[in-house]
Design an enzyme around this catalytic site. Structure first.
Site, mmCIF file in Angstrom:
data_model
loop_
_atom_site.group_PDB
_atom_site.id
_atom_site.type_symbol
_atom_site.label_atom_id
_atom_site.label_comp_id
_atom_site.label_asym_id
_atom_site.label_seq_id
_atom_site.Cartn_x
_atom_site.Cartn_y
_atom_site.Cartn_z
ATOM 1 N N GLU B 63 6.034 7.193 10.057
ATOM 2 C CA GLU B 63 5.162 6.580 9.064
ATOM 3 C C GLU B 63 5.133 7.292 7.721
ATOM 4 O O GLU B 63 4.770 6.710 6.713
ATOM 5 C CB GLU B 63 3.737 6.456 9.624
ATOM 6 C CG GLU B 63 3.696 5.566 10.862
ATOM 7 C CD GLU B 63 2.278 5.274 11.319
ATOM 8 O OE1 GLU B 63 1.337 5.726 10.652
ATOM 9 O OE2 GLU B 63 2.125 4.608 12.362
ATOM 10 N N GLU B 113 3.324 3.411 1.624
ATOM 11 C CA GLU B 113 1.885 3.276 1.635
ATOM 12 C C GLU B 113 1.179 4.540 2.122
ATOM 13 O O GLU B 113 -0.015 4.526 2.350
ATOM 14 C CB GLU B 113 1.472 2.076 2.483
ATOM 15 C CG GLU B 113 1.991 0.758 1.945
ATOM 16 C CD GLU B 113 1.336 0.373 0.632
ATOM 17 O OE1 GLU B 113 0.922 1.277 -0.116
ATOM 18 O OE2 GLU B 113 1.244 -0.831 0.349
#
Lengths: 230, 230
Positions: B63, B113
């Site tokens: 991530e 993000e």
DNA sequence: TGCTTTATGCGTAAGTTTTACACAAATATA
DNA sequence: TATATTTGTGTAAAACTTACGCATAAAGCA
């Protein structure tokens, strides 16, 4: 996103009790499965709508009839991938202390197989429970020096010599009686009672109480409990 | 005995980074679900055959592309019974520190993000992540005073003033520069290098290194790291 | 009764650690 | 060369920890 996961959540409790200058651990004998007749920590699977702590309290009550004095989460053990042949089990271990008076009491449920063992005379344990227990013992030793949890192992009213023995037993260290007393009294969280010990030998000793309210009040004011030994 | 349990296990990482006298936390923006566009801790579900720590490392890499300097289990949060509408989720939270140099680096995966937020300027968080974060921050503050983990937030070579700022920022306390240096040097776990700071102002400062080997050796000999402030 | 044994309760001096605080040294810049 | 800025070091007072010794209060026993 689809989640397929075949893991079950259990809780286990490491319950410590202190009696006659010995630290004890509560274990139960396994009644089923491959590990039948091995000793294990009190524990079991968590229900879907049950909080973790509630599961611990429930298991303790069901299996041993004991109500603990102090309970905190210890560690989550999840790396033993084959603890149970049916599925993977992840266990949230809790650390509990009970008042020494409760040590004598027989469990009031179907579990006559619950038993106290001195920490240094443990039987062989099921699963990875020896690892968990070692972690718990270390936590107890550490915590003793920066949180007044020793009182949760003693009667409500206790002798200074009890407290001193508790510390030296659990920490496995010699303690100077006089400095220990002075230090603890300096915190101003103990209260003298009017009562005395009823032992046969020696000068009768005053019974003391731990004033938890006062301790909590002092905490808020920045007080810092700490007991160290050379 | 049949076990029906519909609970999923997740891991979450609270990643702290320190830069320019600020403590930062790594968050990612949710891309799916009801909480789309809310910020959350890095995390995800554990695979059936994957150790807990491995799951954390995997999620971090997937991530955010970050490799942490320090990782330890923080706490298991399982009492929010409705965090996910599909099933109950129990989350094993981990506490991580990264070297400040990595703060600047862009994540190298699909997760543009991921973003750092100063601890005191956090956005609204998904789930119970604000509770988790508070727990983590407290742990960091406590740990700083009895384990030399501050170094995991700094460059390999650092100035005494960096270290001092780190402590006073995270502990939110003023520190006497002279006593702080004296104390740390007395532990004998720091090494002077031959290098100096290249700042514009003032007397150039020596760069220091943390000697982890020496620290570990001392630990075995009963050494006890501790830094307290008035 | 009074002597011995046992454990409690308290005090104090020496050693160590923490705290508070001030000034000199090294660089950049005007 | 003077000024501003940050680093590096020393020291005295206060607080705390450590290491002890002795008086006290009971019980058991001669």
């Amino acid at each position: 996103m689809e989640i397929t996961q075949n893991i079950k959540i259990a809780v286990d409790a490491i319950v410590f009790g202190y009696s006659k200058n010995e630290l004890n651990v509560l274990l139960i004998k396994q009644k089923f499965g491959a590990l039948k007749n091995k000793w294990a920590l009190v524990g079991g699977f968590v229900k879907d709508d049950e909080k973790l702590q509630d599961a611990v309290h429930r298991e303790l009550l069901e299996e041993t009839g004991i109500k603990v004095n102090y309970l905190e989460q210890l560690f989550t053990f999840g790396d033993d991938l084959h603890r149970d042949p049916r599925f993977r089990v992840i266990s949230v271990a809790y650390f509990a202390l009970v008042n020494s008076t409760k040590l004598e009491a027989k469990p009031d449920t179907d579990a006559e197989e619950a038993q106290w063992f001195p920490i240094h005379k443990l039987p062989e344990l099921a699963f990875d429970h020896d690892t968990i227990l070692k972690t718990a013992y270390t936590r107890l030793q550490n915590k003793l020096s920066y949180q007044p949890i020793g009182f949760d192992l003693l009667n409500n009213e206790f002798l200074f010599s009890d407290l001193e023995n508790l510390y030296s037993t659990i920490l496995e260290k010699n303690i100077d009686r006089r400095n220990f007393r002075k230090k603890l009294l300096s915190f101003d969280i103990l209260e003298e009672t009017e009562k005395f010990s009823d032992k046969k030998n020696g000068r009768p000793a005053k019974l003391f109480k731990f004033n938890k309210q006062k301790y909590n009040k002092l905490l808020k004011e920045g007080f810092y409990f700490e007991i160290k030994f050379a």
